[in-house]
Design a protein around this motif. Structure first.
Motif, PDB file in Angstrom:
ATOM      1  N   VAL A 194       0.829  -1.205   0.000  1.00 55.24           N
ATOM      2  CA  VAL A 194       0.000   0.000   0.000  1.00 55.24           C
ATOM      3  C   VAL A 194       0.858   1.248   0.000  1.00 55.24           C
ATOM      4  CG1 VAL A 194      -1.319   1.317   1.706  1.00 55.24           C
ATOM      5  CG2 VAL A 194      -2.149  -0.900   0.973  1.00 55.24           C
ATOM      6  N   GLU A 195       0.495   2.168  -0.884  1.00 56.16           N
ATOM      7  CA  GLU A 195       1.250   3.422  -0.973  1.00 56.16           C
ATOM      8  C   GLU A 195       0.253   4.578  -0.892  1.00 56.16           C
ATOM      9  OE1 GLU A 195       4.165   5.348  -4.369  1.00 56.16           O
ATOM     10  OE2 GLU A 195       3.462   3.283  -4.538  1.00 56.16           O
ATOM     11  N   ILE A 196       0.560   5.582  -0.077  1.00 55.65           N
ATOM     12  CA  ILE A 196      -0.341   6.735   0.034  1.00 55.65           C
ATOM     13  C   ILE A 196       0.166   7.830  -0.901  1.00 55.65           C
ATOM     14  CG2 ILE A 196      -1.370   8.435   1.584  1.00 55.65           C
ATOM     15  CD1 ILE A 196      -0.729   6.598   3.920  1.00 55.65           C
ATOM     16  N   LYS A 197      -0.727   8.254  -1.829  1.00 56.19           N
ATOM     17  CA  LYS A 197      -0.368   9.367  -2.723  1.00 56.19           C
ATOM     18  C   LYS A 197      -1.424  10.441  -2.547  1.00 56.19           C
ATOM     19  CE  LYS A 197       2.239   7.077  -6.339  1.00 56.19           C
ATOM     20  NZ  LYS A 197       2.258   6.608  -7.728  1.00 56.19           N
ATOM     21  N   GLY A 198      -1.122  11.429  -1.722  1.00 53.11           N
ATOM     22  CA  GLY A 198      -2.135  12.446  -1.406  1.00 53.11           C
ATOM     23  C   GLY A 198      -3.282  11.780  -0.677  1.00 53.11           C
ATOM     24  N   ARG A 199      -4.492  11.975  -1.234  1.00 52.87           N
ATOM     25  CA  ARG A 199      -5.646  11.335  -0.593  1.00 52.87           C
ATOM     26  C   ARG A 199      -5.855   9.905  -1.072  1.00 52.87           C
ATOM     27  NH1 ARG A 199      -8.935  12.609   2.921  1.00 52.87           N
ATOM     28  NH2 ARG A 199     -10.142  10.832   2.248  1.00 52.87           N
ATOM     29  N   ARG A 200      -5.106   9.516  -2.104  1.00 56.00           N
ATOM     30  CA  ARG A 200      -5.368   8.201  -2.691  1.00 56.00           C
ATOM     31  C   ARG A 200      -4.429   7.143  -2.137  1.00 56.00           C
ATOM     32  NH1 ARG A 200      -6.094   8.364  -8.983  1.00 56.00           N
ATOM     33  NH2 ARG A 200      -7.153   6.404  -8.518  1.00 56.00           N
TER      34      ARG A 200
END
Ligand code: GAR
Length: 203
Positions: free
Chosen positions: A191-197
Motif C-alpha cells: 500500500v502506498e499513500i499518494k495524497g488522498r489516494r
C-alpha cells in the motif's frame, strides 16, 4: 514480522476477525503484540486476555487530558515496537500527538461508505437519510474524524425492512472481511499513500 496494536472499546468482533485471520494465515507477516482498551469490561479485552495476548485497560480517569492519555498509550506502543495501530471500535477521539507519533501507521474501520455518514451511529444516519446502498470503509487516520485516505471499501444494500440492528449486522459481516484484507496489504508493503489516494501495488 510486523507488530500490530489493536485498540478497542467494546465487543471486539473486528479484533476477533483480525485475530482469526492471523490464525488462519489470511494475514501473513503480522502478529498482535498488544490489545488496549479504554473500557475495563470491554468484551474484546477479555477475549484478548483469554487467548493469552498482552491485554491492557488504560483508565482515562487517571489522566488529566486527552493528550496525557495518548502520551501514555504512545509510550506503551513504542515500548512494544508497534508497526501498525488498528482502531477497532475504539470510541475515543485521538489527539494530534498520537497521530503525529504514528503518522500513516494508524488505521480505522467505519461502518459507512465514507465520506458519507462519519461520526457516531453511521448505520442510523444511513437509514435516516434513506440511502439504498451503504457499507464500510477502512482508512488511515488523520486529524479529522473518519477522514483519512481510504484503503478499502465494501458496499452493502439497505433493504426496506431494515432497522439499525439488521443493517449493522449486514455491514459488520463485510467489516470482518475488509479489515483483515486491508491489514494484510499494509503489513506486506502493498500500500502506498499518494495524497488522498491509496494505491495498492501490483505484486
Ligand atoms: C464496528 O461496527 C465499527 O465499524 C464501529 O464500531 C463497531 C465496533 O464493533 N466503529 C465506528 O463506528 C467508529 N467510528 P466491534 O467492537 O464488534 O468491532
Amino acid at each position: 514480522m510486523k507488530r500490530l496494536a489493536v485498540l478497542l472499546s467494546g465487543r471486539g468482533s473486528n479484533f476477533k476477525a483480525i485475530y482469526k485471520a492471523i490464525q488462519d494465515g489470511n494475514i501473513t507477516n503480522a502478529e498482535i503484540a498488544i490489545v488496549i482498551s479504554n473500557k475495563a469490561d470491554a468484551k474484546g479485552l477479555l477475549f484478548a486476555r483469554d487467548v493469552g495476548l498482552d491485554a491492557r485497560f488504560i483508565d482515562p480517569a487517571s489522566f488529566s487530558s486527552r493528550e496525557d492519555f495518548d502520551k501514555h498509550v504512545v509510550n506503551i506502543l513504542n515500548s512494544k515496537q508497534i508497526d501498525l495501530v488498528c482502531l477497532a471500535g475504539f470510541m475515543r477521539l485521538i489527539t494530534s500527538y498520537f497521530i503525529n507519533a504514528y503518522k500513516d501507521k494508524i488505521i480505522n474501520i467505519h461502518p459507512s461508505l465514507l465520506p458519507s455518514f462519519p461520526g457516531l451511529n453511521a448505520q442510523k444516519q444511513a437509514l435516516e437519510y434513506g440511502v439504498k446502498i451503504t457499507g464500510c470503509t477502512v482508512h488511515f487516520v488523520d486529524e479529522k474524524v473518519d477522514h483519512g485516505p481510504i484503503i478499502l471499501q465494501r458496499a452493502v444494500p439497505v433493504f426496506d425492512d431494515d432497522d439499525v440492528e439488521s443493517l449493522s449486522e449486514r455491514i459488520l459481516k463485510e467489516e470482518h472481511k475488509i479489515y483483515p484484507e486491508a491489514i494484510n496489504l499494509i503489513v506486506n508493503d502493498k500500500v502506498e499513500i499518494k495524497g488522498r489516494r491509496v494505491i495498492v501495488k501490483k505484486s
